[in-house]
Enzyme design. Structure first.
Site, short mmCIF file in Angstrom:
data_model
loop_
_atom_site.label_atom_id
_atom_site.label_comp_id
_atom_site.label_asym_id
_atom_site.label_seq_id
_atom_site.Cartn_x
_atom_site.Cartn_y
_atom_site.Cartn_z
N GLY A 1 1.38 0.91 -3.26
CA GLY A 1 2.38 1.79 -1.97
C GLY A 1 3.21 2.51 -2.56
O GLY A 1 2.84 3.88 -3.03
N ARG A 2 4.63 2.36 -2.72
CA ARG A 2 5.66 3.20 -2.80
C ARG A 2 5.54 4.24 -4.32
O ARG A 2 5.78 5.27 -4.16
CB ARG A 2 6.73 2.49 -3.07
CG ARG A 2 7.35 1.95 -1.81
CD ARG A 2 8.47 0.84 -1.63
NE ARG A 2 8.02 -0.27 -2.60
CZ ARG A 2 8.72 -1.33 -2.98
NH1 ARG A 2 9.92 -1.11 -2.30
NH2 ARG A 2 8.29 -2.42 -3.54
N PRO B 1 -1.74 0.41 2.87
CA PRO B 1 -1.27 1.15 4.43
C PRO B 1 0.26 1.34 4.20
O PRO B 1 0.99 0.24 4.00
CB PRO B 1 -1.67 -0.20 5.33
CG PRO B 1 -1.88 -1.54 4.43
CD PRO B 1 -1.95 -0.82 2.96
N MET B 2 0.65 2.40 4.90
CA MET B 2 2.10 2.38 4.99
C MET B 2 2.09 3.65 6.08
O MET B 2 1.93 4.76 6.11
CB MET B 2 2.67 3.42 3.54
CG MET B 2 2.65 2.48 2.54
SD MET B 2 3.47 3.40 1.19
CE MET B 2 2.11 4.19 0.36
N ASN C 1 -0.40 -7.07 -4.77
CA ASN C 1 0.40 -5.72 -4.19
C ASN C 1 1.81 -6.21 -4.55
O ASN C 1 2.25 -7.36 -4.44
CB ASN C 1 -0.01 -5.57 -2.69
CG ASN C 1 0.89 -4.63 -2.07
OD1 ASN C 1 1.55 -5.00 -1.12
ND2 ASN C 1 1.14 -3.28 -2.33
N GLY C 2 2.53 -5.18 -4.70
CA GLY C 2 4.11 -5.23 -4.80
C GLY C 2 4.57 -4.91 -6.23
O GLY C 2 4.22 -5.55 -7.20
N ASP C 3 5.20 -3.55 -6.35
CA ASP C 3 5.93 -3.47 -7.62
C ASP C 3 4.94 -2.70 -8.56
O ASP C 3 5.44 -2.59 -9.75
CB ASP C 3 6.86 -4.27 -8.07
CG ASP C 3 7.91 -4.55 -7.27
OD1 ASP C 3 8.24 -3.94 -6.11
OD2 ASP C 3 8.73 -5.71 -7.64
N LYS D 1 -4.36 -8.23 4.81
CA LYS D 1 -3.23 -8.17 4.03
C LYS D 1 -2.00 -9.00 4.28
O LYS D 1 -1.89 -8.90 5.73
CB LYS D 1 -2.85 -6.40 4.00
CG LYS D 1 -1.56 -6.25 3.41
CD LYS D 1 -1.58 -4.82 3.07
CE LYS D 1 -0.12 -4.63 2.08
NZ LYS D 1 0.97 -4.43 2.86
N CYS E 1 3.54 -7.49 7.90
CA CYS E 1 4.53 -6.55 8.43
C CYS E 1 6.08 -7.57 8.58
O CYS E 1 6.01 -8.45 9.21
CB CYS E 1 4.08 -5.54 9.22
SG CYS E 1 5.67 -4.58 9.88
C1 LIG Z 1 7.10 3.38 4.17
C2 LIG Z 1 6.30 2.13 4.02
C3 LIG Z 1 5.53 1.78 5.12
C4 LIG Z 1 4.83 0.70 5.38
N1 LIG Z 1 3.67 0.36 6.29
C5 LIG Z 1 3.08 -0.61 6.05
C6 LIG Z 1 1.96 -0.72 7.11
O1 LIG Z 1 1.46 -0.02 7.96
N2 LIG Z 1 1.00 -1.86 6.74
C7 LIG Z 1 1.22 -2.79 5.74
O2 LIG Z 1 0.44 -3.74 5.76
N3 LIG Z 1 2.14 -2.59 4.92
C8 LIG Z 1 3.06 -1.60 4.94
N4 LIG Z 1 4.12 -1.35 4.04
C9 LIG Z 1 4.04 -2.30 2.97
C10 LIG Z 1 3.03 -1.79 1.72
O3 LIG Z 1 1.85 -1.69 2.06
C11 LIG Z 1 3.50 -2.47 0.50
O4 LIG Z 1 2.87 -3.95 0.64
C12 LIG Z 1 4.58 -2.61 -0.12
O5 LIG Z 1 5.19 -1.30 -0.04
C13 LIG Z 1 4.73 -3.21 -1.34
O6 LIG Z 1 3.96 -2.54 -2.17
P1 LIG Z 1 4.58 -1.43 -3.38
O7 LIG Z 1 5.56 -2.00 -4.23
O8 LIG Z 1 3.10 -1.02 -3.96
O9 LIG Z 1 5.07 -0.28 -2.52
C14 LIG Z 1 4.83 -0.10 4.14
C15 LIG Z 1 5.69 0.05 2.91
C16 LIG Z 1 6.41 1.31 3.05
C17 LIG Z 1 7.54 1.63 1.83
#
Ligand SMILES: Cc1cc2nc3c(=O)[nH]c(=O)nc-3n(C[C@H](O)[C@H](O)[C@H](O)COP(=O)(O)O)c2cc1C
Length: 330
Positions: free
Chosen positions: A228-229, A18-19, A204-206, A141, A102
């Protein structure tokens, strides 16, 4: 094979994280087409939903083609969360996800998101009541803990499982870390290694390379990866990871034509879904990655990210395709 409730998933599924302002229906659809096994909406405020705030309600939209899809909600007030669950159910998602991760100040100061990591009994209570309220599978999450001194994720995950969640996704950082440092997957592996855990534990993460996904699967033994990213402006990431799992080799990166076509479709779907102004504005953050690495690209990128007029952005895509059509991405 892991399952979320009755939803059967492939071995080591890849979940779109979720982002906020990113995981909207157009983007989720693109990720689904490229191999995401489960997609989640951006977080939706329970308080916003029960007040019928347009900004929250529009986030409930889902396309049939993106299933299985989870709608993520956040909040800290039991009543509001339960009413939000009733509203969310009407959109007929496959999963309801609770955001306990969050880190943003305006969310945590109300005890919502990662704020609730300071009040585990409330976290468990809210989850228990939400599970009782709905027939849909509920997932959570969250992060490792509030700070380094309060990492109790093994105990927390077990308690959430015991009140009925069907899967947990854990971001390997604390709230205090925000997005700094490296994600630590060891505590997530400890959750998975807890003999009492029977629900899927997603890391999750990186996860930003196919190799990282393999590491999460083989060295940390997790049930799947939430991404995510690495997917922002690069929905092909899911396909690339799956190809690497299968063959041990890297898939050739998408061609310029594929990138331009994805950018066009993305923008068009966003406009159809939320209108030109928001569609143009919110798709901007993806372009840097769609067209990453092209030399002397600034002029074109600027056109894409500064124009308020969809026709100008589409024209910029055409120009890019013509000018850089045979550019070889590394
Ligand atoms: C632009 C952005 C918006 C995000 N919004 C949410 C969100 O709405 N809900 C949530 O649980 N996490 C949110 N996150 C966190 C991501 O879901 C994820 O946990 C975090 O980016 C780490 O994963 P990654 O390294 O694969 O990006 C957000 C992250 C980013 C970068």
């Amino acid at each position: 094979m892991p399952k979320i409730g009755n939803i059967e998933l492939p071995d080591f599924p890849l979940l779109l994280a979720p982002m906020e302002d990113v995981s909207d229906p157009p983007f989720r659809k693109l990720c689904k087409e490229q191999g995401a096994d489960v997609v989640y909406t951006e977080f939706i405020s329970s308080e916003g939903l029960i007040r019928d705030a347009a900004k929250s309600v529009i986030k409930l939209d889902i396309y049939e083609k993106e299933r299985p899809v989870g709608i993520q909600i956040f909040g800290a007030e039991l009543d509001s969360m339960l009413q939000a669950v009733d509203i969310v159910e009407k959109s007929n998602p496959d999963i309801i996800d609770i955001n306990f991760g969050c880190p943003v100040k305006k969310v945590v100061c109300k005890n919502a998101g990662a704020g609730i990591l300071r009040d585990i009994p409330l976290m468990v209570k809210l989850t228990e009541e939400i599970v009782k309220r709905t027939k849909l599978p509920v997932t959570v999450k969250t992060r490792l803990g509030w700070d380094n001194n309060s990492i109790k994720i093994v105990e927390v995950a077990e308690r959430l499982q015991d009140v009925g969640i069907e899967a947990i996704s854990i971001h390997g950082r604390t709230r205090v870390q925000m997005y700094k440092g490296e994600a630590d997957w060891k505590p997530i592996a400890e959750v998975k290694n807890n003999q009492r855990m029977r629900i899927p534990v997603f890391g999750n993460g990186d996860v930003d390379t196919p190799e990282a996904a393999v590491k999460m699967r083989d060295e940390y033994g997790l049930d799947g990866a939430m991404i995510g990213r690495a997917s922002i402006g690069y929905p092909w990431f899911f396909k690339e990871v799956k190809h690497y799992f299968k063959t041990g080799e890297h898939l050739a990166p998408p061609t310029m034509q594929e990138r331009v076509e994805a950018a066009r479709r993305h923008l068009q779907m966003a406009i159809d879904w939320k209108g030109e102004k928001l569609g143009v504005f919110e798709t901007r953050r993806h372009y840097t990655n769609y067209f990453k690495g092209i030399p002397h690209f600034k002029e074109y990128r600027m056109k894409m990210v500064t124009s308020d007029d969809a026709a100008d952005v589409f024209a910029a895509f055409d120009e890019v395709e013509e000018k850089f059509g045979d550019y070889q991405f590394a």
